[in-house]
Design a protein around this motif. Structure first.
Motif, PDB file in Angstrom:
ATOM      1  N   HIS A  99      26.056  -9.574  35.182  1.00  0.00           N
ATOM      2  CA  HIS A  99      26.146 -10.473  36.339  1.00  0.00           C
ATOM      3  C   HIS A  99      27.602 -10.575  36.787  1.00  0.00           C
ATOM      4  CE1 HIS A  99      26.953 -13.030  32.813  1.00  0.00           C
ATOM      5  NE2 HIS A  99      27.831 -13.628  33.609  1.00  0.00           N
ATOM      6  N   HIS A 101      30.395 -13.555  39.053  1.00  0.00           N
ATOM      7  CA  HIS A 101      30.544 -14.901  39.600  1.00  0.00           C
ATOM      8  C   HIS A 101      31.410 -14.831  40.851  1.00  0.00           C
ATOM      9  CE1 HIS A 101      29.234 -16.378  35.618  1.00  0.00           C
ATOM     10  NE2 HIS A 101      29.982 -15.399  35.167  1.00  0.00           N
ATOM     11  N   GLU A 105      35.883 -16.259  35.615  1.00  0.00           N
ATOM     12  CA  GLU A 105      35.313 -16.856  34.403  1.00  0.00           C
ATOM     13  C   GLU A 105      36.459 -17.000  33.404  1.00  0.00           C
ATOM     14  OE1 GLU A 105      31.567 -15.432  33.139  1.00  0.00           O
ATOM     15  OE2 GLU A 105      31.972 -15.769  31.034  1.00  0.00           O
ATOM     16  N   HIS A 143      29.889  -8.227  34.462  1.00  0.00           N
ATOM     17  CA  HIS A 143      30.115  -8.410  33.030  1.00  0.00           C
ATOM     18  C   HIS A 143      28.920  -9.139  32.410  1.00  0.00           C
ATOM     19  CE1 HIS A 143      31.086 -12.333  34.695  1.00  0.00           C
ATOM     20  NE2 HIS A 143      30.758 -12.817  33.518  1.00  0.00           N
ATOM     21  N   GLY A 178      27.928 -18.422  30.638  1.00  0.00           N
ATOM     22  CA  GLY A 178      28.841 -17.287  30.563  1.00  0.00           C
ATOM     23  C   GLY A 178      28.587 -16.248  31.610  1.00  0.00           C
TER      24      GLY A 178
HETATM   25 FE   LIG Z   1      29.727 -14.658  33.288  1.00  0.00          FE
END
Ligand SMILES: [Fe+2]
Length: 178
Positions: A99, A101, A105, A143, A178
């Protein structure tokens, strides 16, 4: 100590300075803040009373302030994954899916350890992190996250907005650790 392993090429990097340099080529920040300043109780207690969380964050006030000013983050909290985390196996399965973001992160590891595999196109880079180490996976980087055999990790998380670090798998699916 951190370690970076390239799955396809088999290249392994264990020297902190080299890790920092190579990760920076991919926009990933790696740093060592250490955990010597924390008492064993603050490191090893996963129950996370509000008071202890504040104490931990206070111990890293200087580093957190610098990081927040430099990267535009506004807030932090503490998160744990361990045997008493409800539905740990289900969460692990979710975190193991690739995935990205819309925000960075950011994780500073207080205790335990884990792996951040990052998809760099022609290879997968496994970034092993443990207590005392900071990693910033940049927004957009594909990641995932895996616990290792220790099956526990306790981290300071730093972010701009809670919405920014929701995981984007495909379509509308989201997860928030995460
Ligand atoms: Fe993540």
């Amino acid at each position: 100590m951190a370690k970076v392993v390239f799955r396809n090429s088999g290249k392994v990097i264990e020297d902190n300075t080299q890790i920092k340099e190579i990760l920076s080529e991919y926009g990933i920040v790696y740093d060592v803040w250490g955990v010597d300043r924390l008492s064993e109780d603050l490191r090893k207690d996963y129950e996370l009373s509000e008071e202890k969380q504040k104490e931990i964050i206070k111990a890293y006030e200087k580093e957190l302030k610098e990081l927040k000013e430099k990267m535009g983050y506004i807030t932090e909290d503490i998160v744990v994954l361990w045997e008493k985390t409800p539905n740990l196996e289900g969460l692990e399965a979710k975190f193991k899916r690739e995935h990205h973001h819309t925000d960075d992160e950011v994780r500073f590891v207080i205790d335990g350890s884990g792996v951040f595999p990052v998809n760099i196109g022609d290879d997968i880079m496994d970034i092993y992190v443990e207590a005392g180490e900071l990693i910033v996976v940049p927004a957009g980087a594909r990641h995932w996250f895996e616990l290792d055999e220790n099956k526990k990790i306790k981290c300071i998380r730093v972010f701009k907005t809670p919405a920014g670090w929701e995981a984007i798998y495909e379509k509308d699916e989201k997860a928030t650790w995460g």
